[in-house]
Design an enzyme around this catalytic site. Structure first.
Site: not given
Length: 240
Positions: A6-7, A12-13, A89, A98-99, A174
């Protein structure tokens, strides 16, 4: 044995799948991917399955290395439909992979449920998936670190301690103001998404959170949630 990658934008995993069992995920900075790393870690695998949000340099290198070592290379892309999951979409190719894989992975873990899926990494994405498998769209906003850095980079007089603990409290300096506002903006978006779903008369069965900020978000939102760090890998497994 297979390796799943999974990049992401910065890291990268990866994990291994052997006889149907997945190893715990490991991670490496994208800039550290090299032929030496690939040889040292992946030379014994038969197939490499890759999902990448944008890093074509990394995928090209991995693909070339696989070709040179007689290892099968497969890259996963977003599409209009996978199993019961239908992209919301207009152009499915524009939905980040990834989504897309998070939707698939969530549905595999929680079939026939209304799901809100939050991926909290470099960006924070929020997606709603109906029990039918229809993706109802979502939102993309800057991740917490990006929200903080954008304020610091665009305002010369605003300074912040980068080690502030996550909080939704009103700040008294702040640094607290900047950090807490970034968390508040993110949590506010999640709570608004939950409200929009419930206002449609729908029951939200599960809120699933993944990504580097997942544990922190889960502690701050009021709705019951589940953190699944390897959600994308659950989605990739649908393709092997």
């Amino acid at each position: 044995m297979l390796v799943l990658l999974d990049i992401g934008n910065t890291r990268t995993k990866y994990c291994f799948v052997n006889q149907g069992k997945r190893s715990p995920q490991q991670a490496i900075l994208n800039q550290s991917i090299s032929n030496a790393f690939l040889c040292e870690n992946f030379s014994s695998v038969l197939k490499v399955v890759v999902a990448s949000v944008s890093n074509t340099a990394a995928t090209d290198q991995i693909n070339a290395w696989c070709l040179g070592n007689n290892i099968v290379y497969q890259q996963v892309y977003s599409e209009i439909k996978k199993n019961k999951i239908v992209s919301g979409y207009e152009d499915p190719n524009q939905l980040g992979v990834d989504r897309w894989l998070a939707l698939i992975g969530a549905a595999r873990l929680y079939p026939n449920k209304n799901l809100l899926i939050i991926d909290a990494g470099t960006a924070t994405t929020i997606d709603f998936l109906l029990a039918s498998g229809q993706h109802q769209g979502g939102w993309i906003l800057a991740g917490v670190k990006l929200l903080i850095s954008s304020v610091l980079s665009e305002t010369t007089q605003v300074k912040a301690n980068l080690e502030e603990k996550e909080s939704l409290a009103f700040g008294f300096n702040t640094s607290e103001n900047v950090h807490n506002a970034a968390w508040a903006a993110t949590i506010g978006a999640i709570h608004l998404a939950i409200s929009k779903i419930e206002n449609q008369g729908l029951i939200l069965d599960e809120v699933i959170i993944t990504g580097g900020n997942g544990d922190s978000l889960a502690q701050l939102i009021t709705h019951k949630s589940t953190v699944i760090s390897e959600l994308v890998f659950n989605g990739i497994e649908a393709y092997i």
